[in-house]
Structure formats: C-alpha cells, structure tokens
Motif scaffolding. Structure first.
Motif, PDB file in Angstrom:
ATOM      1  N   VAL A   1      64.589  42.260  -5.859  1.00 57.39           N
ATOM      2  CA  VAL A   1      65.330  42.421  -7.114  1.00 57.39           C
ATOM      3  C   VAL A   1      65.228  43.875  -7.585  1.00 57.39           C
ATOM      4  O   VAL A   1      64.134  44.423  -7.708  1.00 57.39           O
ATOM      5  N   ILE A   2      66.383  44.470  -7.846  1.00 56.26           N
ATOM      6  CA  ILE A   2      66.457  45.883  -8.239  1.00 56.26           C
ATOM      7  C   ILE A   2      67.001  45.963  -9.665  1.00 56.26           C
ATOM      8  O   ILE A   2      68.118  45.512  -9.933  1.00 56.26           O
ATOM      9  N   TYR A   3      66.213  46.532 -10.549  1.00 57.64           N
ATOM     10  CA  TYR A   3      66.639  46.718 -11.949  1.00 57.64           C
ATOM     11  C   TYR A   3      67.337  48.060 -12.055  1.00 57.64           C
ATOM     12  O   TYR A   3      66.714  49.105 -11.873  1.00 57.64           O
ATOM     13  N   LEU A   4      68.619  48.038 -12.365  1.00 58.46           N
ATOM     14  CA  LEU A   4      69.362  49.277 -12.613  1.00 58.46           C
ATOM     15  C   LEU A   4      69.213  49.607 -14.085  1.00 58.46           C
ATOM     16  O   LEU A   4      69.862  49.027 -14.946  1.00 58.46           O
ATOM     17  N   PHE A   5      68.316  50.545 -14.344  1.00 56.29           N
ATOM     18  CA  PHE A   5      68.005  50.921 -15.728  1.00 56.29           C
ATOM     19  C   PHE A   5      69.021  51.937 -16.234  1.00 56.29           C
ATOM     20  O   PHE A   5      69.406  52.872 -15.527  1.00 56.29           O
ATOM     21  N   THR A   6      69.474  51.734 -17.469  1.00 57.66           N
ATOM     22  CA  THR A   6      70.252  52.789 -18.124  1.00 57.66           C
ATOM     23  C   THR A   6      69.931  52.793 -19.615  1.00 57.66           C
ATOM     24  O   THR A   6      69.302  51.860 -20.130  1.00 57.66           O
TER      25      THR A   6
END
Ligand code: S3P
Length: 169
Positions: free
Chosen positions: A100-105
């Motif tokens: 699982v990859i959290y794309l932070f913005t």
C-alpha cells in the motif's frame, strides 16, 4: 509460481492516484484499475448521481464491495477513492492484499488540483478548504496506518513520483 503482490494507491482527492497509477502500471507492464471508475461502470451512473440518490452511505457500500473484488486480483495496480480508508474492513483488506502506497499531498496542492472539479460531491460547497483540512486531520493518520510506503506528490511531476515508487517497492 507465487502470486505477484498488488500495488495499491491510497491518499486524498487530488493527490494524483489515477494519473500516477496509470503511469506506474505502464512502467511495470501491469494492469491498472481505478476503484471509482469501476464503481461508475458497474452502476451505469457517475459519482455525483450515486451520492444524490443513495447518499454517501450508499457510495461507501459500493466502494467496500468494489475494494473487496479488486483486491481479489493479483499483480495489478489499484487506485482507491480518497475515502477508502474510512472503513476498518477496507484498511485490513488493502493491507492484506498488496503493498500500500500513500500518495501524500498538502491541502494547498489539493485546492489547486480540484479547483474546477464538479465530479467530487464532497467538495461542491463554498467552504471546500475547510472541508479538505478537516478531512486531512481525520484521514492522514488512517492513510499512514494503512500504508507500507509514503510518497510525497506535491511540487513533483507524476514521472518523478513513479520513479520513486519503483525504487521503493
Ligand atoms: C472521495 C474521493 C473520491 C470519490 C468520492 C469520495 C472522498 O475519489 O471516491 O468522491 O471521500 O475523499 P478521488 O480520491 O479519486 O477523488
């Protein structure tokens, strides 16, 4: 042969999950599936219609069902909707069934990316900045608790983000 793990993108609206997911899948020669897109195709209606007629609760039910189905697959890239982490059952399922990859913005970046958007019912109100900040406070800890990897997407090109993901997974 052992099954190839799925790569699952989570993160808020406007983080770039669909754009990055498509590029990542092409880079790795994998299939790309977008949960929101699949929900709309299954239902034959768009997300604003689902929220209008069935409410957010109806949409979340459809989303849970779709996440359960998509995570049955192996070796695919999956983009989830920003609210997918709200249900504990989804969080467990995502963690069990892939990397699982959290794309932070940041909220500032989200505001730029979703400024003219009409397809996100939760943002069709004048105080959308406040809504996004409250969502961030509630959801950022959930994204972090669900993710194996956190990758920043603000002030970077989708290509740079994809390269980082490929290096780290
Ligand atoms: C939502 C995010 C949307 C979509 C729905 C609800 C949310 O997906 O699932 O409008 O609760 O954050 P994106 O994150 O792809 O915009």
């Amino acid at each position: 042969m052992q099954d190839l793990p799925n790569l699952i993108l989570i993160g808020p609206m406007g983080a770039g999950k669909s754009t990055i997911g498509r590029l990542l899948a092409a880079e790795l020669s994998r299939e790309f599936l977008d949960s929101d897109h699949e929900i709309q195709a299954r239902c034959g209606a768009d997300i604003p219609w689902i929220f209008d007629v069935e409410g957010e609760a109806g949409f979340r039910q459809r989303e849970e069902q779709m996440i359960a189905e998509l995570t049955e697959l192996d070796g695919v890239v999956i983009a989830t909707g920003g609210g997918a982490v709200l249900r504990e059952s989804n969080r467990r399922r995502l963690r069990e069934r892939g990397t699982v990859i959290y794309l932070f913005t940041t909220v500032e970046q989200q505001l730029k990316r979703v400024a003219k958007d009409r397809n996100r019912p939760l943002l069709q109100r004048p105080d959308r900045e406040q809504v996004l900040r409250e969502m961030f406070d509630l959801r950022d800890p959930l994204y972090r608790a669900t993710a194996d990897v956190v990758v920043r997407t603000d002030r970077r090109s989708p290509r740079a983000v994809v390269n980082e993901i490929v290096r780290r997974v």
